[in-house]
Scaffold this motif. Sequence first.
Motif, PDB file in Angstrom:
ATOM      1  N   GLN A  25       0.825  -1.209   0.000  1.00 42.82           N
ATOM      2  CA  GLN A  25       0.000   0.000   0.000  1.00 42.82           C
ATOM      3  C   GLN A  25       0.863   1.265   0.000  1.00 42.82           C
ATOM      4  OE1 GLN A  25      -2.204  -0.959   3.568  1.00 42.82           O
ATOM      5  NE2 GLN A  25      -4.003  -1.606   2.394  1.00 42.82           N
ATOM      6  N   ALA A  26       1.940   1.257   0.776  1.00 42.53           N
ATOM      7  CA  ALA A  26       2.817   2.429   0.857  1.00 42.53           C
ATOM      8  C   ALA A  26       3.515   2.677  -0.476  1.00 42.53           C
ATOM      9  CB  ALA A  26       3.831   2.243   1.979  1.00 42.53           C
ATOM     10  N   ARG A  27       3.952   1.601  -1.121  1.00 44.22           N
ATOM     11  CA  ARG A  27       4.586   1.766  -2.438  1.00 44.22           C
ATOM     12  C   ARG A  27       3.610   2.402  -3.419  1.00 44.22           C
ATOM     13  NH1 ARG A  27       5.640  -1.645  -5.715  1.00 44.22           N
ATOM     14  NH2 ARG A  27       4.749  -3.580  -4.922  1.00 44.22           N
ATOM     15  N   VAL A  28       2.358   1.928  -3.399  1.00 47.36           N
ATOM     16  CA  VAL A  28       1.344   2.467  -4.299  1.00 47.36           C
ATOM     17  C   VAL A  28       1.094   3.944  -3.986  1.00 47.36           C
ATOM     18  CG1 VAL A  28      -1.097   2.333  -4.943  1.00 47.36           C
ATOM     19  CG2 VAL A  28       0.262   0.247  -4.776  1.00 47.36           C
ATOM     20  N   MET A  29       0.993   4.281  -2.699  1.00 46.87           N
ATOM     21  CA  MET A  29       0.756   5.675  -2.309  1.00 46.87           C
ATOM     22  C   MET A  29       1.859   6.599  -2.828  1.00 46.87           C
ATOM     23  SD  MET A  29      -0.591   5.425   1.630  1.00 46.87           S
ATOM     24  CE  MET A  29      -0.807   7.199   1.798  1.00 46.87           C
ATOM     25  N   LEU A  30       3.087   6.108  -2.787  1.00 48.76           N
ATOM     26  CA  LEU A  30       4.224   6.924  -3.217  1.00 48.76           C
ATOM     27  C   LEU A  30       4.513   6.801  -4.701  1.00 48.76           C
ATOM     28  CD1 LEU A  30       6.648   6.236  -0.226  1.00 48.76           C
ATOM     29  CD2 LEU A  30       5.264   8.298  -0.639  1.00 48.76           C
ATOM     30  N   GLY A  31       3.861   5.836  -5.371  1.00 51.53           N
ATOM     31  CA  GLY A  31       4.116   5.610  -6.788  1.00 51.53           C
ATOM     32  C   GLY A  31       5.465   4.961  -7.037  1.00 51.53           C
ATOM     33  N   TRP A  32       5.930   4.171  -6.064  1.00 51.03           N
ATOM     34  CA  TRP A  32       7.243   3.526  -6.156  1.00 51.03           C
ATOM     35  C   TRP A  32       7.099   2.088  -6.647  1.00 51.03           C
ATOM     36  CZ3 TRP A  32      10.211   4.786  -0.982  1.00 51.03           C
ATOM     37  CH2 TRP A  32      10.516   6.144  -0.946  1.00 51.03           C
ATOM     38  N   SER A  33       7.993   1.679  -7.515  1.00 49.80           N
ATOM     39  CA  SER A  33       8.104   0.275  -7.914  1.00 49.80           C
ATOM     40  C   SER A  33       8.915  -0.458  -6.842  1.00 49.80           C
ATOM     41  CB  SER A  33       8.828   0.176  -9.258  1.00 49.80           C
ATOM     42  OG  SER A  33      10.172   0.628  -9.111  1.00 49.80           O
ATOM     43  N   VAL A  34       8.937  -1.767  -6.933  1.00 52.93           N
ATOM     44  CA  VAL A  34       9.783  -2.553  -6.029  1.00 52.93           C
ATOM     45  C   VAL A  34      11.245  -2.141  -6.206  1.00 52.93           C
ATOM     46  CG1 VAL A  34      10.617  -4.890  -5.496  1.00 52.93           C
ATOM     47  CG2 VAL A  34       8.187  -4.493  -5.922  1.00 52.93           C
ATOM     48  N   GLU A  35      11.630  -1.883  -7.450  1.00 54.72           N
ATOM     49  CA  GLU A  35      13.021  -1.504  -7.725  1.00 54.72           C
ATOM     50  C   GLU A  35      13.365  -0.162  -7.091  1.00 54.72           C
ATOM     51  OE1 GLU A  35      10.818  -2.625  -9.995  1.00 54.72           O
ATOM     52  OE2 GLU A  35      11.729  -4.579 -10.431  1.00 54.72           O
ATOM     53  N   GLN A  36      12.441   0.795  -7.148  1.00 55.65           N
ATOM     54  CA  GLN A  36      12.717   2.091  -6.529  1.00 55.65           C
ATOM     55  C   GLN A  36      12.789   1.953  -5.015  1.00 55.65           C
ATOM     56  OE1 GLN A  36      10.228   5.410  -7.597  1.00 55.65           O
ATOM     57  NE2 GLN A  36      11.324   6.792  -6.247  1.00 55.65           N
ATOM     58  N   ILE A  48      12.231  -7.644  -0.726  1.00 51.81           N
ATOM     59  CA  ILE A  48      10.970  -6.895  -0.766  1.00 51.81           C
ATOM     60  C   ILE A  48       9.859  -7.775  -1.324  1.00 51.81           C
ATOM     61  CG2 ILE A  48       9.746  -4.938  -1.797  1.00 51.81           C
ATOM     62  CD1 ILE A  48      12.538  -3.488  -1.794  1.00 51.81           C
ATOM     63  N   GLN A  49      10.140  -8.460  -2.423  1.00 54.01           N
ATOM     64  CA  GLN A  49       9.129  -9.341  -3.017  1.00 54.01           C
ATOM     65  C   GLN A  49       8.756 -10.458  -2.046  1.00 54.01           C
ATOM     66  OE1 GLN A  49      11.191 -10.260  -6.689  1.00 54.01           O
ATOM     67  NE2 GLN A  49      10.015  -8.709  -7.821  1.00 54.01           N
ATOM     68  N   GLY A  50       9.726 -11.005  -1.353  1.00 54.11           N
ATOM     69  CA  GLY A  50       9.440 -12.037  -0.369  1.00 54.11           C
ATOM     70  C   GLY A  50       8.576 -11.518   0.762  1.00 54.11           C
ATOM     71  N   PHE A  51       8.923 -10.349   1.287  1.00 51.89           N
ATOM     72  CA  PHE A  51       8.147  -9.753   2.375  1.00 51.89           C
ATOM     73  C   PHE A  51       6.716  -9.485   1.923  1.00 51.89           C
ATOM     74  CE2 PHE A  51       6.910  -5.835   4.811  1.00 51.89           C
ATOM     75  CZ  PHE A  51       6.684  -6.484   6.010  1.00 51.89           C
ATOM     76  N   GLU A  52       6.558  -8.902   0.747  1.00 53.74           N
ATOM     77  CA  GLU A  52       5.217  -8.605   0.250  1.00 53.74           C
ATOM     78  C   GLU A  52       4.411  -9.872  -0.044  1.00 53.74           C
ATOM     79  OE1 GLU A  52       5.544  -5.807  -2.985  1.00 53.74           O
ATOM     80  OE2 GLU A  52       5.993  -4.147  -1.615  1.00 53.74           O
ATOM     81  N   ALA A  53       5.104 -10.983  -0.259  1.00 49.66           N
ATOM     82  CA  ALA A  53       4.439 -12.275  -0.473  1.00 49.66           C
ATOM     83  C   ALA A  53       4.226 -13.014   0.854  1.00 49.66           C
ATOM     84  CB  ALA A  53       5.254 -13.137  -1.432  1.00 49.66           C
ATOM     85  N   TYR A  67      11.142   2.254   8.115  1.00 48.34           N
ATOM     86  CA  TYR A  67      11.772   3.553   8.381  1.00 48.34           C
ATOM     87  C   TYR A  67      11.869   4.403   7.117  1.00 48.34           C
ATOM     88  CZ  TYR A  67      13.096   1.954  13.079  1.00 48.34           C
ATOM     89  OH  TYR A  67      13.089   1.504  14.369  1.00 48.34           O
ATOM     90  N   ARG A  68      12.080   3.775   5.962  1.00 51.44           N
ATOM     91  CA  ARG A  68      12.162   4.553   4.723  1.00 51.44           C
ATOM     92  C   ARG A  68      10.814   5.167   4.383  1.00 51.44           C
ATOM     93  NH1 ARG A  68      13.630   8.196   2.873  1.00 51.44           N
ATOM     94  NH2 ARG A  68      14.088   8.531   0.693  1.00 51.44           N
ATOM     95  N   PHE A  69       9.749   4.383   4.590  1.00 56.81           N
ATOM     96  CA  PHE A  69       8.411   4.917   4.351  1.00 56.81           C
ATOM     97  C   PHE A  69       8.073   6.015   5.376  1.00 56.81           C
ATOM     98  CE2 PHE A  69       7.297   0.688   2.275  1.00 56.81           C
ATOM     99  CZ  PHE A  69       7.306   1.201   0.994  1.00 56.81           C
ATOM    100  N   GLU A  70       8.464   5.803   6.624  1.00 54.83           N
ATOM    101  CA  GLU A  70       8.216   6.815   7.646  1.00 54.83           C
ATOM    102  C   GLU A  70       8.944   8.111   7.316  1.00 54.83           C
ATOM    103  OE1 GLU A  70       9.203   5.036  11.393  1.00 54.83           O
ATOM    104  OE2 GLU A  70       7.350   3.874  11.452  1.00 54.83           O
ATOM    105  N   ALA A  71      10.128   7.996   6.712  1.00 55.36           N
ATOM    106  CA  ALA A  71      10.882   9.188   6.307  1.00 55.36           C
ATOM    107  C   ALA A  71      10.128   9.962   5.224  1.00 55.36           C
ATOM    108  CB  ALA A  71      12.274   8.801   5.808  1.00 55.36           C
ATOM    109  N   GLN A  72       9.222   9.296   4.525  1.00 54.81           N
ATOM    110  CA  GLN A  72       8.395   9.941   3.509  1.00 54.81           C
ATOM    111  C   GLN A  72       7.079  10.462   4.098  1.00 54.81           C
ATOM    112  OE1 GLN A  72       9.230  10.495   0.174  1.00 54.81           O
ATOM    113  NE2 GLN A  72      11.212   9.980   1.054  1.00 54.81           N
ATOM    114  N   GLY A  73       6.941  10.343   5.412  1.00 54.41           N
ATOM    115  CA  GLY A  73       5.755  10.884   6.080  1.00 54.41           C
ATOM    116  C   GLY A  73       4.611   9.918   6.271  1.00 54.41           C
ATOM    117  N   LEU A  74       4.855   8.626   6.075  1.00 57.97           N
ATOM    118  CA  LEU A  74       3.794   7.638   6.247  1.00 57.97           C
ATOM    119  C   LEU A  74       3.839   7.058   7.654  1.00 57.97           C
ATOM    120  CD1 LEU A  74       3.950   5.751   2.832  1.00 57.97           C
ATOM    121  CD2 LEU A  74       2.567   7.728   3.476  1.00 57.97           C
ATOM    122  N   VAL A  75       2.678   6.727   8.179  1.00 58.39           N
ATOM    123  CA  VAL A  75       2.565   6.085   9.488  1.00 58.39           C
ATOM    124  C   VAL A  75       1.761   4.804   9.318  1.00 58.39           C
ATOM    125  CG1 VAL A  75       2.823   8.188  10.859  1.00 58.39           C
ATOM    126  CG2 VAL A  75       0.556   7.509  10.076  1.00 58.39           C
TER     127      VAL A  75
END
Length: 105
Positions: A25-36, A48-53, A67-75
């Motif tokens: 969900q956070a990746r989608v909110m930020l428009g980030w691919s798994v690679e980004q 990342i793919q393993g965790f998401e699976a 922590y990377r998502f939190e640095a982007q302002g997500l909780v």
Amino acid sequence: MASLAMNLILERIALFQFTPTHCVQARVMLGWSVEQLSREAEVSVDDIQGFEAQQDVADATRLALAYRFEAQGLVFFPGFAPGRSASLKGVTPESVERGDFAMVE
């Protein structure tokens, strides 16, 4: 010694609150691919793919992602989609780069 104990408690809270669904969900909110996300969090694409699976990954991997998502302002809260933090107003780029940023504020 107290700060080490506090860090461990905060890490456990972050691990409990951040789920594989949150990651997607956070990746989608930020428009980030798994690679980004891999580049941003310095975590391998496979992890990342393993965790998401819903596969087990190292706690350090999960923390790096959270922590990377939190640095982007997500909780993150269990049972809810990620939200935007209102407390990031006035945060400087220097504080975001700190290793303990998730514990600031």
